[in-house]
Enzyme design. Structure first.
Site, PDB file in Angstrom:
ATOM      1  N   HIS A   1       6.238  -5.178  11.749  1.00 53.02           N
ATOM      2  CA  HIS A   1       5.489  -3.908  11.754  1.00 53.02           C
ATOM      3  C   HIS A   1       4.846  -3.690  13.120  1.00 53.02           C
ATOM      4  O   HIS A   1       3.629  -3.663  13.258  1.00 53.02           O
ATOM      5  CB  HIS A   1       4.435  -3.945  10.643  1.00 53.02           C
ATOM      6  CG  HIS A   1       3.843  -2.607  10.322  1.00 53.02           C
ATOM      7  ND1 HIS A   1       2.850  -2.019  11.076  1.00 53.02           N
ATOM      8  CD2 HIS A   1       4.091  -1.738   9.315  1.00 53.02           C
ATOM      9  CE1 HIS A   1       2.516  -0.857  10.543  1.00 53.02           C
ATOM     10  NE2 HIS A   1       3.263  -0.651   9.479  1.00 53.02           N
TER      11      HIS A   1
ATOM     12  N   HIS B   1       0.872  -1.186   0.000  1.00 56.14           N
ATOM     13  CA  HIS B   1       0.000   0.000   0.000  1.00 56.14           C
ATOM     14  C   HIS B   1       0.903   1.228   0.000  1.00 56.14           C
ATOM     15  O   HIS B   1       2.132   1.098  -0.041  1.00 56.14           O
ATOM     16  CB  HIS B   1      -0.969  -0.025   1.183  1.00 56.14           C
ATOM     17  CG  HIS B   1      -0.317   0.133   2.539  1.00 56.14           C
ATOM     18  ND1 HIS B   1       0.596  -0.782   3.029  1.00 56.14           N
ATOM     19  CD2 HIS B   1      -0.431   1.099   3.490  1.00 56.14           C
ATOM     20  CE1 HIS B   1       0.982  -0.385   4.230  1.00 56.14           C
ATOM     21  NE2 HIS B   1       0.387   0.757   4.534  1.00 56.14           N
TER      22      HIS B   1
ATOM     23  N   ASP C   1       5.744   5.110   5.104  1.00 56.70           N
ATOM     24  CA  ASP C   1       6.735   4.276   5.810  1.00 56.70           C
ATOM     25  C   ASP C   1       7.078   3.018   5.004  1.00 56.70           C
ATOM     26  O   ASP C   1       8.139   2.429   5.189  1.00 56.70           O
ATOM     27  CB  ASP C   1       6.296   3.918   7.252  1.00 56.70           C
ATOM     28  CG  ASP C   1       4.908   3.329   7.357  1.00 56.70           C
ATOM     29  OD1 ASP C   1       4.009   3.810   6.647  1.00 56.70           O
ATOM     30  OD2 ASP C   1       4.706   2.390   8.156  1.00 56.70           O
ATOM     31  N   HIS C   2       6.198   2.632   4.071  1.00 56.97           N
ATOM     32  CA  HIS C   2       6.438   1.438   3.246  1.00 56.97           C
ATOM     33  C   HIS C   2       7.119   1.758   1.913  1.00 56.97           C
ATOM     34  O   HIS C   2       7.477   0.852   1.169  1.00 56.97           O
ATOM     35  CB  HIS C   2       5.114   0.717   2.981  1.00 56.97           C
ATOM     36  CG  HIS C   2       4.485   0.197   4.227  1.00 56.97           C
ATOM     37  ND1 HIS C   2       4.415  -1.144   4.531  1.00 56.97           N
ATOM     38  CD2 HIS C   2       3.920   0.855   5.285  1.00 56.97           C
ATOM     39  CE1 HIS C   2       3.833  -1.295   5.704  1.00 56.97           C
ATOM     40  NE2 HIS C   2       3.521  -0.103   6.188  1.00 56.97           N
TER      41      HIS C   2
ATOM     42  N   ASP D   1      -0.327  -4.176   5.865  1.00 58.19           N
ATOM     43  CA  ASP D   1      -0.976  -3.447   6.960  1.00 58.19           C
ATOM     44  C   ASP D   1      -2.476  -3.691   6.869  1.00 58.19           C
ATOM     45  O   ASP D   1      -3.103  -3.412   5.850  1.00 58.19           O
ATOM     46  CB  ASP D   1      -0.716  -1.938   6.825  1.00 58.19           C
ATOM     47  CG  ASP D   1       0.662  -1.543   7.313  1.00 58.19           C
ATOM     48  OD1 ASP D   1       1.521  -2.432   7.458  1.00 58.19           O
ATOM     49  OD2 ASP D   1       0.881  -0.330   7.556  1.00 58.19           O
TER      50      ASP D   1
ATOM     51  N   HIS E   1      -7.144  -1.928   5.592  1.00 53.60           N
ATOM     52  CA  HIS E   1      -6.273  -1.091   6.422  1.00 53.60           C
ATOM     53  C   HIS E   1      -7.023   0.152   6.902  1.00 53.60           C
ATOM     54  O   HIS E   1      -6.421   1.104   7.363  1.00 53.60           O
ATOM     55  CB  HIS E   1      -5.044  -0.720   5.573  1.00 53.60           C
ATOM     56  CG  HIS E   1      -3.898  -0.102   6.306  1.00 53.60           C
ATOM     57  ND1 HIS E   1      -3.741  -0.181   7.669  1.00 53.60           N
ATOM     58  CD2 HIS E   1      -2.826   0.606   5.851  1.00 53.60           C
ATOM     59  CE1 HIS E   1      -2.629   0.467   8.009  1.00 53.60           C
ATOM     60  NE2 HIS E   1      -2.063   0.951   6.934  1.00 53.60           N
TER      61      HIS E   1
ATOM     62  N   HIS F   1       1.257   4.039   2.166  1.00 55.74           N
ATOM     63  CA  HIS F   1       1.740   4.793   3.318  1.00 55.74           C
ATOM     64  C   HIS F   1       3.258   4.977   3.156  1.00 55.74           C
ATOM     65  O   HIS F   1       3.971   4.032   2.802  1.00 55.74           O
ATOM     66  CB  HIS F   1       1.463   4.032   4.615  1.00 55.74           C
ATOM     67  CG  HIS F   1       0.185   4.439   5.283  1.00 55.74           C
ATOM     68  ND1 HIS F   1      -0.562   3.546   6.020  1.00 55.74           N
ATOM     69  CD2 HIS F   1      -0.460   5.627   5.347  1.00 55.74           C
ATOM     70  CE1 HIS F   1      -1.620   4.188   6.515  1.00 55.74           C
ATOM     71  NE2 HIS F   1      -1.586   5.450   6.119  1.00 55.74           N
TER      72      HIS F   1
END
Ligand SMILES: [Zn+2]
Ligand SMILES: [Zn+2]
Length: 298
Positions: free
Chosen positions: A247, A66, A70-71, A184, A160, A68
């Site tokens: 995570h 996805h 942070d990924h 997530d 998510h 976000h």
């Protein structure tokens, strides 16, 4: 089975947006046969590959769960540094990215952002343009998204949160064995369905102490993720050979500390009594007729 294990998963980053030196951003390396797949590229993914002595350009495909940040914030590093001529780079073929709808826009905009660096290095270092080219495959439903040399990857939708879409998990199959990565997600039956009988089930998790759960913003964050008790329900029904947490969203405030890893496990034990491990950066999971856990000193 003897000799080198040819199906191995290494947790490169088990963290969240917190810029912690102990837990880098979300990224998981899957090595199956001659294929090396990277699932998400959070902060520090290139550093972790370097620590494993794997040339960054050696990655066959990057699969995104996805969007976000942070990924994805490690993508430019993996893409650009993986192109350099030095032993740690070496990519000569296009950077292959696979993800739900959004991957094309993300990569096109990164190409725009780094256009000057790319132009300079082609002229100055005579790097091959083919090694910085990008090839993107987008998908919009569950199904096979990658298949090469006996390695098959199946994407499945997860949840998510109502506006955090698209969001997917992946099941990787090789040599009759399988690894499932939740991505997530809140508690989702797809993780159970696709995770049934997996050798390894890697799941995200989020927890906060009851005192902290009174806060609306904490409830909102937890609502986007899976609690340890819910993850335990997933594991109990999917029955993997080994369940591993990654995570780790362990929420805290000034006066209220995060739950400990021991508490994370004991909460999970309320709903699951099978094999369980809390992941850490550079932990490898070697899949043969059992799953062996190895830790690499950082
Ligand atoms: Zn995340
Ligand atoms: Zn997320």
């Amino acid at each position: 089975m003897t000799g080198e294990c040819d199906f191995k998963v290494t947790l490169l980053g088990t963290g969240v947006p917190i810029p912690s030196p102990d837990r880098f951003g979300p990224a998981t390396l899957v090595e199956a046969g001659d294929q090396k797949l990277l699932i998400d590229a959070g902060r520090g993914a290139a550093i972790r590959l370097y620590q494993l002595d794997i040339p960054i350009g050696r990655i066959d495909a990057l699969l995104l769960t996805h969007y976000h940040s942070d990924h994805t914030s490690g993508i430019p590093d993996v893409w650009l540094t993986g192109w350099l001529q030095s032993h740690f780079g070496t990519r000569r073929t296009p950077f292959h990215v696979i993800g739900p709808v959004g991957a094309k826009t993300l990569m096109e905009n990164l190409e725009r952002a780094y256009a000057l660096d790319i132009k300079i290095r082609i002229e100055d270092e005579k790097l091959e343009p083919s090694g910085i080219a990008v090839s993107v495959d987008e998908f919009e439903r569950d199904g096979v998204v990658y298949e090469k040399n006996g390695v098959k990857v199946i994407a499945f939708e997860v949840n998510h949160g109502d506006v955090i879409k698209p969001a997917y998990g992946y099941r990787i199959e090789y040599g009759g064995r399988s690894v499932v990565i939740s991505g997530d997600t809140r508690f989702h039956p797809n993780v159970i369905e696709y995770g049934k009988g997996a050798d390894l089930l890697i799941h995200e998790v989020a927890a906060a102490r009851p005192e902290l759960m009174k806060e609306a913003f904490i409830q909102r964050i937890i609502g986007h993720h899976t609690t340890p008790q819910e993850a335990g329900r997933v594991f109990s029904q999917a029955k993997p050979k080994l369940a591993v947490y990654t995570h780790l969203v362990l929420l805290a405030s000034e006066g209220i500390p995060p739950v400990t890893l021991g508490e994370l496990i004991s909460e999970t034990r309320r709903t699951y009594d099978g094999p369980l491990e809390v992941g850490e950066d550079l932990m490898s999971l070697e899949i043969t007729d059992k799953v062996a856990i190895k830790r690499l000193a950082r």
